[in-house]
Design a protein around this motif. Structure first.
Motif, short mmCIF file in Angstrom:
data_model
loop_
_atom_site.label_atom_id
_atom_site.label_comp_id
_atom_site.label_asym_id
_atom_site.label_seq_id
_atom_site.Cartn_x
_atom_site.Cartn_y
_atom_site.Cartn_z
N MET A 1 0.84 -1.20 0.00
CA MET A 1 0.00 0.00 0.00
C MET A 1 0.87 1.25 0.00
SD MET A 1 -2.99 1.03 2.75
CE MET A 1 -3.78 -0.57 2.54
N LYS A 2 0.45 2.28 -0.69
CA LYS A 2 1.15 3.56 -0.66
C LYS A 2 0.69 4.37 0.54
CE LYS A 2 1.89 4.04 -5.65
NZ LYS A 2 1.65 4.90 -6.84
N ILE A 3 1.66 4.82 1.33
CA ILE A 3 1.34 5.57 2.55
C ILE A 3 2.11 6.88 2.55
CG2 ILE A 3 1.31 5.55 5.06
CD1 ILE A 3 1.49 2.47 4.89
N GLY A 4 1.40 7.98 2.69
CA GLY A 4 2.04 9.27 2.87
C GLY A 4 2.03 9.62 4.35
N VAL A 5 3.16 10.03 4.88
CA VAL A 5 3.27 10.40 6.29
C VAL A 5 3.49 11.90 6.38
CG1 VAL A 5 4.61 10.13 8.41
CG2 VAL A 5 4.17 8.15 6.95
N LEU A 6 2.60 12.57 7.10
CA LEU A 6 2.72 14.02 7.30
C LEU A 6 3.37 14.28 8.64
CD1 LEU A 6 -0.85 15.13 6.09
CD2 LEU A 6 1.20 14.67 4.73
N GLY A 7 4.63 14.70 8.61
CA GLY A 7 5.35 14.98 9.84
C GLY A 7 6.69 14.29 9.86
N THR A 8 7.57 14.79 10.73
CA THR A 8 8.93 14.24 10.81
C THR A 8 9.34 13.97 12.26
OG1 THR A 8 9.83 16.50 10.78
CG2 THR A 8 9.71 15.34 8.67
N GLY A 9 8.34 13.82 13.13
CA GLY A 9 8.63 13.56 14.54
C GLY A 9 8.69 12.08 14.86
N GLY A 10 8.58 11.78 16.15
CA GLY A 10 8.72 10.42 16.62
C GLY A 10 7.69 9.45 16.07
N MET A 11 6.42 9.84 16.07
CA MET A 11 5.37 8.96 15.57
C MET A 11 5.50 8.74 14.08
SD MET A 11 3.42 7.63 17.88
CE MET A 11 1.81 7.26 17.17
N ALA A 12 5.89 9.77 13.35
CA ALA A 12 6.09 9.63 11.90
C ALA A 12 7.17 8.59 11.63
CB ALA A 12 6.47 10.97 11.29
N ALA A 13 8.26 8.67 12.37
CA ALA A 13 9.37 7.73 12.16
C ALA A 13 9.00 6.32 12.61
CB ALA A 13 10.61 8.22 12.90
N ALA A 14 8.33 6.21 13.77
CA ALA A 14 8.04 4.89 14.32
C ALA A 14 7.01 4.14 13.48
CB ALA A 14 7.55 5.01 15.76
N LEU A 15 5.88 4.77 13.19
CA LEU A 15 4.87 4.10 12.38
C LEU A 15 5.31 3.98 10.93
CD1 LEU A 15 1.57 5.58 13.87
CD2 LEU A 15 2.24 3.16 13.81
N GLY A 16 5.95 5.03 10.41
CA GLY A 16 6.48 4.94 9.05
C GLY A 16 7.48 3.81 8.92
#
Length: 215
Positions: A1-16
């Motif tokens: 699946m294509k996933i776009g992540v908005l943000g560059t903090g901890g949750m963005a990195a962990a879930l991304g």
């Protein structure tokens, strides 16, 4: 699946990072191209981009910015988010003398506010109950039981996408009703995180009926 992540903090990195490890095509979007590139390289994501391009990339889009920023950001990207599943993992929490409380600035949940400013997106509340460190586990399993991830969604399409993303990282989806109940998940986060901060164990307050001693 294509996933776009908005943000560059901890949750963005962990879930991304969790979704990248699961084989999804993740693009990290940020206001700072340098920060987005650094996160993307660290987690092995497919790429990095602006926030607008990340929103347009994803079949699913994770909103991983501060809760106070999220409605304004999503409203500005409403055109890119049409017919996409938009996952809100934020918590509008503020510390007080009486522990963590929900920020009363918004009349509705953050997820409800996102749905209002991007009415053609399929907004979901999910992934907001656990500390960022939990999402770095491969998989998040405790005492041989996969982590349950509660979520709220109004459409079957958004529910199916969310359950796919939850299952792909080794967790179990726990549907909690429509988006109108998202405020309950945010309040649960305030309670659980407050207990953790005070040294308590929230899971001890919610034993399974099957764990109750028989008379």
């Amino acid at each position: 699946m294509k996933i776009g992540v908005l943000g560059t903090g901890g949750m963005a990195a962990a879930l991304g990072g969790a979704w990248t490890a699961a084989g999804h095509e993740v693009v990290i979007g940020g206001r700072s191209g340098e920060h987005a590139e650094r996160i993307a390289r660290r987690i092995g994501a497919a790429g990095h981009s602006s926030l607008r391009d990340a929103a347009a990339h994803g079949d699913a889009v994770l909103v991983a910015v501060p809760a106070t920023v999220a409605p304004h950001l999503v409203g500005g990207l409403a055109t890119e988010l049409v017919d996409r599943t938009v996952i809100d993992c934020t918590n509008p929490l503020v510390p007080t003398n009486d522990g963590l409380m929900l920020d009363s600035a918004g009349a509705t949940s953050v997820a409800g506010q996102l749905a209002a400013v991007a009415p053609e997106a399929h907004v979901v509340k999910a992934f907001n109950l656990c500390h960022v460190s939990i999402w770095t586990l491969r998989p998040p399993t405790f005492e041989n039981v996969p982590l349950a991830v509660p979520y709220c969604a109004d459409t079957s399409t958004a529910a199916a996408v969310t359950e796919t993303l939850i299952g792909s990282i080794g967790c179990t989806a726990a549907p909690c009703g429509g988006l109108a109940r998202a405020a309950s998940l945010e309040a649960t986060a305030a309670l659980a995180i407050g207990l953790w901060w005070s040294g308590g164990q929230p899971r001890a307050a919610f034993p399974s009926p099957g764990e109750a001693p028989r008379p």
